[in-house]
Write a protein that holds these residues in place. Sequence first.
Motif, PDB file in Angstrom:
ATOM      1  N   ARG B 169       0.822  -1.219   0.000  1.00  0.00           N
ATOM      2  CA  ARG B 169       0.000   0.000   0.000  1.00  0.00           C
ATOM      3  C   ARG B 169       0.850   1.262   0.000  1.00  0.00           C
ATOM      4  O   ARG B 169       0.534   2.233   0.683  1.00  0.00           O
ATOM      5  CB  ARG B 169      -0.942   0.023   1.220  1.00  0.00           C
ATOM      6  CG  ARG B 169      -1.841  -1.192   1.296  1.00  0.00           C
ATOM      7  CD  ARG B 169      -2.808  -1.055   2.448  1.00  0.00           C
ATOM      8  NE  ARG B 169      -2.829  -2.256   3.275  1.00  0.00           N
ATOM      9  CZ  ARG B 169      -3.002  -2.267   4.580  1.00  0.00           C
ATOM     10  NH1 ARG B 169      -3.164  -1.143   5.259  1.00  0.00           N
ATOM     11  NH2 ARG B 169      -3.017  -3.421   5.247  1.00  0.00           N
ATOM     12  N   PHE B 170       1.952   1.239  -0.714  1.00  0.00           N
ATOM     13  CA  PHE B 170       2.722   2.477  -0.872  1.00  0.00           C
ATOM     14  C   PHE B 170       1.937   3.406  -1.787  1.00  0.00           C
ATOM     15  O   PHE B 170       1.354   2.974  -2.776  1.00  0.00           O
ATOM     16  CB  PHE B 170       4.091   2.215  -1.527  1.00  0.00           C
ATOM     17  CG  PHE B 170       5.137   1.677  -0.599  1.00  0.00           C
ATOM     18  CD1 PHE B 170       4.815   1.210   0.665  1.00  0.00           C
ATOM     19  CD2 PHE B 170       6.470   1.617  -1.007  1.00  0.00           C
ATOM     20  CE1 PHE B 170       5.792   0.705   1.505  1.00  0.00           C
ATOM     21  CE2 PHE B 170       7.450   1.117  -0.168  1.00  0.00           C
ATOM     22  CZ  PHE B 170       7.111   0.653   1.085  1.00  0.00           C
ATOM     23  N   TYR B 171       1.967   4.671  -1.455  1.00  0.00           N
ATOM     24  CA  TYR B 171       1.401   5.685  -2.328  1.00  0.00           C
ATOM     25  C   TYR B 171       2.603   6.316  -3.015  1.00  0.00           C
ATOM     26  O   TYR B 171       3.373   7.040  -2.399  1.00  0.00           O
ATOM     27  CB  TYR B 171       0.610   6.686  -1.478  1.00  0.00           C
ATOM     28  CG  TYR B 171       0.208   7.932  -2.198  1.00  0.00           C
ATOM     29  CD1 TYR B 171      -0.833   7.925  -3.132  1.00  0.00           C
ATOM     30  CD2 TYR B 171       0.866   9.133  -1.946  1.00  0.00           C
ATOM     31  CE1 TYR B 171      -1.193   9.072  -3.799  1.00  0.00           C
ATOM     32  CE2 TYR B 171       0.510  10.287  -2.617  1.00  0.00           C
ATOM     33  CZ  TYR B 171      -0.512  10.253  -3.540  1.00  0.00           C
ATOM     34  OH  TYR B 171      -0.852  11.402  -4.205  1.00  0.00           O
ATOM     35  N   LEU B 172       2.780   5.998  -4.294  1.00  0.00           N
ATOM     36  CA  LEU B 172       4.097   6.206  -4.915  1.00  0.00           C
ATOM     37  C   LEU B 172       3.965   6.337  -6.428  1.00  0.00           C
ATOM     38  O   LEU B 172       3.091   5.732  -7.040  1.00  0.00           O
ATOM     39  CB  LEU B 172       4.942   4.969  -4.601  1.00  0.00           C
ATOM     40  CG  LEU B 172       6.450   5.059  -4.677  1.00  0.00           C
ATOM     41  CD1 LEU B 172       6.965   5.889  -3.511  1.00  0.00           C
ATOM     42  CD2 LEU B 172       7.066   3.668  -4.586  1.00  0.00           C
ATOM     43  N   SER B 173       4.852   7.138  -7.026  1.00  0.00           N
ATOM     44  CA  SER B 173       4.947   7.175  -8.486  1.00  0.00           C
ATOM     45  C   SER B 173       6.348   6.729  -8.895  1.00  0.00           C
ATOM     46  O   SER B 173       7.268   6.780  -8.078  1.00  0.00           O
ATOM     47  CB  SER B 173       4.672   8.594  -8.997  1.00  0.00           C
ATOM     48  OG  SER B 173       5.836   9.384  -8.846  1.00  0.00           O
ATOM     49  N   PRO B 174       6.525   6.283 -10.154  1.00  0.00           N
ATOM     50  CA  PRO B 174       7.856   5.820 -10.578  1.00  0.00           C
ATOM     51  C   PRO B 174       8.928   6.894 -10.439  1.00  0.00           C
ATOM     52  O   PRO B 174      10.109   6.578 -10.310  1.00  0.00           O
ATOM     53  CB  PRO B 174       7.648   5.449 -12.061  1.00  0.00           C
ATOM     54  CG  PRO B 174       6.194   5.210 -12.198  1.00  0.00           C
ATOM     55  CD  PRO B 174       5.510   6.108 -11.212  1.00  0.00           C
ATOM     56  N   GLU B 175       8.522   8.167 -10.422  1.00  0.00           N
ATOM     57  CA  GLU B 175       9.499   9.257 -10.255  1.00  0.00           C
ATOM     58  C   GLU B 175      10.037   9.297  -8.831  1.00  0.00           C
ATOM     59  O   GLU B 175      10.986  10.019  -8.536  1.00  0.00           O
ATOM     60  CB  GLU B 175       8.865  10.612 -10.584  1.00  0.00           C
ATOM     61  CG  GLU B 175       8.718  10.876 -12.074  1.00  0.00           C
ATOM     62  CD  GLU B 175       7.763   9.908 -12.728  1.00  0.00           C
ATOM     63  OE1 GLU B 175       6.659   9.703 -12.188  1.00  0.00           O
ATOM     64  OE2 GLU B 175       8.136   9.300 -13.751  1.00  0.00           O
ATOM     65  N   GLU B 176       9.383   8.552  -7.932  1.00  0.00           N
ATOM     66  CA  GLU B 176       9.822   8.541  -6.538  1.00  0.00           C
ATOM     67  C   GLU B 176      10.653   7.294  -6.220  1.00  0.00           C
ATOM     68  O   GLU B 176      10.841   6.942  -5.067  1.00  0.00           O
ATOM     69  CB  GLU B 176       8.608   8.662  -5.622  1.00  0.00           C
ATOM     70  CG  GLU B 176       7.950  10.049  -5.746  1.00  0.00           C
ATOM     71  CD  GLU B 176       6.576  10.116  -5.101  1.00  0.00           C
ATOM     72  OE1 GLU B 176       6.354  11.005  -4.279  1.00  0.00           O
ATOM     73  OE2 GLU B 176       5.721   9.257  -5.424  1.00  0.00           O
ATOM     74  N   LEU B 177      11.119   6.622  -7.261  1.00  0.00           N
ATOM     75  CA  LEU B 177      12.006   5.464  -7.070  1.00  0.00           C
ATOM     76  C   LEU B 177      13.335   5.701  -7.777  1.00  0.00           C
ATOM     77  O   LEU B 177      13.364   6.179  -8.913  1.00  0.00           O
ATOM     78  CB  LEU B 177      11.363   4.192  -7.627  1.00  0.00           C
ATOM     79  CG  LEU B 177      10.226   3.559  -6.822  1.00  0.00           C
ATOM     80  CD1 LEU B 177       9.652   2.368  -7.589  1.00  0.00           C
ATOM     81  CD2 LEU B 177      10.725   3.106  -5.454  1.00  0.00           C
ATOM     82  N   LEU B 178      14.392   5.349  -7.094  1.00  0.00           N
ATOM     83  CA  LEU B 178      15.735   5.372  -7.688  1.00  0.00           C
ATOM     84  C   LEU B 178      16.254   3.934  -7.696  1.00  0.00           C
ATOM     85  O   LEU B 178      16.083   3.219  -6.708  1.00  0.00           O
ATOM     86  CB  LEU B 178      16.664   6.235  -6.833  1.00  0.00           C
ATOM     87  CG  LEU B 178      18.152   6.262  -7.209  1.00  0.00           C
ATOM     88  CD1 LEU B 178      18.402   7.301  -8.309  1.00  0.00           C
ATOM     89  CD2 LEU B 178      19.030   6.596  -6.000  1.00  0.00           C
ATOM     90  N   ILE B 179      16.883   3.514  -8.791  1.00  0.00           N
ATOM     91  CA  ILE B 179      17.528   2.193  -8.792  1.00  0.00           C
ATOM     92  C   ILE B 179      18.992   2.403  -8.425  1.00  0.00           C
ATOM     93  O   ILE B 179      19.695   3.198  -9.059  1.00  0.00           O
ATOM     94  CB  ILE B 179      17.427   1.516 -10.179  1.00  0.00           C
ATOM     95  CG1 ILE B 179      15.979   1.483 -10.668  1.00  0.00           C
ATOM     96  CG2 ILE B 179      18.023   0.113 -10.123  1.00  0.00           C
ATOM     97  CD1 ILE B 179      15.018   0.737  -9.797  1.00  0.00           C
ATOM     98  N   SER B 180      19.439   1.694  -7.403  1.00  0.00           N
ATOM     99  CA  SER B 180      20.848   1.825  -7.026  1.00  0.00           C
ATOM    100  C   SER B 180      21.560   0.486  -7.182  1.00  0.00           C
ATOM    101  O   SER B 180      20.923  -0.560  -7.260  1.00  0.00           O
ATOM    102  CB  SER B 180      20.975   2.329  -5.584  1.00  0.00           C
ATOM    103  OG  SER B 180      20.776   1.269  -4.674  1.00  0.00           O
ATOM    104  N   SER B 181      22.877   0.543  -7.216  1.00  0.00           N
ATOM    105  CA  SER B 181      23.672  -0.684  -7.356  1.00  0.00           C
ATOM    106  C   SER B 181      23.846  -1.335  -5.993  1.00  0.00           C
ATOM    107  O   SER B 181      24.947  -1.417  -5.470  1.00  0.00           O
ATOM    108  CB  SER B 181      25.027  -0.349  -7.986  1.00  0.00           C
ATOM    109  OG  SER B 181      24.860   0.330  -9.207  1.00  0.00           O
ATOM    110  N   GLY B 182      22.741  -1.786  -5.413  1.00  0.00           N
ATOM    111  CA  GLY B 182      22.776  -2.425  -4.102  1.00  0.00           C
ATOM    112  C   GLY B 182      22.483  -1.442  -2.979  1.00  0.00           C
ATOM    113  O   GLY B 182      22.527  -0.221  -3.172  1.00  0.00           O
ATOM    114  N   SER B 183      22.173  -1.995  -1.779  1.00  0.00           N
ATOM    115  CA  SER B 183      21.765  -1.128  -0.680  1.00  0.00           C
ATOM    116  C   SER B 183      22.945  -0.347  -0.109  1.00  0.00           C
ATOM    117  O   SER B 183      22.784   0.740   0.427  1.00  0.00           O
ATOM    118  CB  SER B 183      21.082  -1.926   0.423  1.00  0.00           C
ATOM    119  OG  SER B 183      21.959  -2.890   0.938  1.00  0.00           O
ATOM    120  N   GLN B 184      24.160  -0.888  -0.251  1.00  0.00           N
ATOM    121  CA  GLN B 184      25.323  -0.155   0.237  1.00  0.00           C
ATOM    122  C   GLN B 184      25.437   1.192  -0.475  1.00  0.00           C
ATOM    123  O   GLN B 184      25.662   2.225   0.149  1.00  0.00           O
ATOM    124  CB  GLN B 184      26.593  -0.992   0.025  1.00  0.00           C
ATOM    125  CG  GLN B 184      27.837  -0.405   0.653  1.00  0.00           C
ATOM    126  CD  GLN B 184      27.785  -0.415   2.176  1.00  0.00           C
ATOM    127  OE1 GLN B 184      27.339  -1.383   2.772  1.00  0.00           O
ATOM    128  NE2 GLN B 184      28.211   0.666   2.787  1.00  0.00           N
TER     129      GLN B 184
END
Lengths: 477, 477
Positions: B169-184
């Motif tokens: 139930r996240f209220y979210l748009s794709p502009e609010e996601l970043l893809i990173s190279s791992g959690s570190q």
Amino acid sequence: MKRQVLASEQSEKLFEQICDYLLERIRRGEWKPHEKLPSVRALAAQFQVHRLTVFKAYQLLKQNGNVYVKDKSGYFVQPGNKWSMGADHDPIVSAYVQESHLSEIHQVQAAYQFSKALLDPNLLPNLYFSEYVKKVFDLYPKVLGTYSTTQGDEELREALCRYFTEEYRFYLSPEELLISSGSQEAIDLIARVLVKPRDAVLIERPTYSPAIDVFRREGAAIVPVEIGRDGYDLGEVERLMKTHKPRLFYLNPTFHNPTGYTVPAEQRKRLAEIAQEYQCLLIEDDPYRDIYFGEKPPLPIFSYDTSGTVIYIRSFSKYVGPGLGIATVACRPSIMKLLIRAKSLADSGTPLLNQKIFLHYFFSSRMQQHLEKLRIALSVRKEIMEEGLSDTDWQWSSPQGGFNLWVRLPESVRMDFLLAKSIEQSITFVPGSICDPQRELDSWMRVSYSFLNEQQLRDGIKRLVGVYRELPQSCDA
Amino acid sequence: MKRQVLASEQSEKLFEQICDYLLERIRRGEWKPHEKLPSVRALAAQFQVHRLTVFKAYQLLKQNGNVYVKDKSGYFVQPGNKWSMGADHDPIVSAYVQESHLSEIHQVQAAYQFSKALLDPNLLPNLYFSEYVKKVFDLYPKVLGTYSTTQGDEELREALCRYFTEEYRFYLSPEELLISSGSQEAIDLIARVLVKPRDAVLIERPTYSPAIDVFRREGAAIVPVEIGRDGYDLGEVERLMKTHKPRLFYLNPTFHNPTGYTVPAEQRKRLAEIAQEYQCLLIEDDPYRDIYFGEKPPLPIFSYDTSGTVIYIRSFSKYVGPGLGIATVACRPSIMKLLIRAKSLADSGTPLLNQKIFLHYFFSSRMQQHLEKLRIALSVRKEIMEEGLSDTDWQWSSPQGGFNLWVRLPESVRMDFLLAKSIEQSITFVPGSICDPQRELDSWMRVSYSFLNEQQLRDGIKRLVGVYRELPQSCDA
């Protein structure tokens, strides 16, 4: 006398820093409206500055309506959001803004992206790639389930080590190579471990723009070194090293970005000597080495280094596979140790899959055949671009390798105006000022011939020249 | 009075900083033997400190034989390398040492690596992977020739956005996601854009060790928050937020590393409220969510956030494909803008190939089947470890998910001694002190059951218990 001026400048900065400190924390809500702020005495003690400096900061904040004074009991937060930076400013978010000028231009959608010094994806042997990927899965069935070491896959480091030794006479062991996720990461890691605030850093003028941003972010005092058709003025470089005692010199001596210039072999040898003498590390960024149109370029400066003064960054992404993100850093063990530590906190190792694909693809005979084709294709594109510009009054020096043309326009042209008009026509390029640590070079632009195909190049250049010719006669009036 | 003490402590630090500044630059060779050093007056102006502070610094350097005084003409560099840190110290290399304690233990070669909270590569569906990779090349023939955008592949961000919305139930748009190279990388980027020197940062005690290293590196003042079987003492958390006005709280509330504890749902809601009230960002790191042995864990704190106070880091690498290096960060646009800028200087985008493979693999039905098997396999391994420890006097709380057992040993045991003896027997584990921002918790250890197979687990635990039983009776004597 000079010292006096310097001290006064720094005091100015200090006073602004205290303003920033207070505003930042008021913005974040650490002190609420009508809450009492720390006393002048307390802040002076905290920052180890004279009370007058803090007083000056509070006076400005008062003047700007950020704080108010109540009798003699001190300073208080003025309500009414007068401290806000704008209507859309989110109070919880105020952070270090990290500049990246080039990436802003890259975000512009355009049909003719002369701003992109990237390879046209159609010039890559895409069909063969999947074959190599399959091979990688046959050879290493658990490749996706395995972390690479932080330093990078040993098999790849060994192969690169042999390659560097054979091709460039590097004296090197696999322990002296780090695999990074592209050259940007390599520059970032190097800056983070080696540069402290106020360190002097030499950078070519012009240069690769994100490098300026990275070193500035670390607080470096940037000292420009002019690069010309014949390389550097080494006497001047020596003078700068003597005067500024720089920590490092970031340089791109082979098919230099953006100019395309190549520093001659005799200067390379001498530069390594000077750098050793003045204990200035040379950060040699070498992404275009394989993209030569005539003769092979001279050996890297790293080949001439006998004292561990050179750190060599070799990116392969640009022409082997941008989607892979593979570069390598060669340096001596004492620096390597620091880079590995920094990388372990930055991303805990470049993905193993990418390293293995690169390993099997780069060292194949097919890659070497592909490279020959690539050189021809790019030199053809360069010539198309030069032809399209031939009846303008623009000036450039024809590069013998790389992806870019560095072009000088008449001084009357306002570059920002030309860029705005070009973007309207779906064209982007990189204005020279972005590549200049001093943010000048206003009459120059970088146009890349690597990303568009031959027809697009012809059309796009024609259109760009059209925009230029339609500029008002004296737009600088 | 308290302020007085504080100021004096800071003055102490300042004086040491000036010593360091001078030594550092003498080491680098900026001032050669017998060269004159800057005057007390000049340094005092440069650092905006009292001249006595500089004088004190020079006095210590003189005492240690680093500098000498010539009549009244000033301070000079003492020759003879007395300033060197040791015989093997390389003068050109003296840099910010970035600590990474965990990675040092990981470098130990051992047959029984209980220190590694990584998935056994044999538990991954390796054979199916190459199939998906082939699919990716069919779908995107130019994937290796194409850079991802800095923010990450749009198709992947859209898919993750749908998934988060449906599942949590996240209220979210794709502009609010970043893809990173791992959690570190995600933690590193967040720390770099949000934390300034002297900012207070809340961190669980114990916690994921590299996070401590990252926030410390940014100069944060770390304030520990105890985590227990029932979560946090929220009254205490509120008090800490009130007192320290922290910039952020880094937390791992679901199958917490290293303890395995899960913060209950009602605390999550309340924590989001408190954080909003005190404008303290919550950095919710959530790598183990899918690895539950009983019931599904409560919703992420991000689900309860209505004000943009939570930044959600979701790593998939741990169980989908460690070799892929994929994580995502969910946050509001104002922070996203900063993260994208920082990432554009750090690595200019996570490789597109990895993003596309992850996209097609993670959202397949096969992955979901695989996850069920994985949960069973890991709970069996956990039970084997617990069985192996059952007749010791060690204590632990059985985790309902994740990769780790957090074990308490009798207080008489010296953990560093046990670790040294264990390494002799080819066993590694993580001593509790490494997971503690205060570097205490000396009676605790983290042992991971995720990396070794069932037989190795049985043998290794038996061996570890054996090492423990052979310790001298009072090794703390």
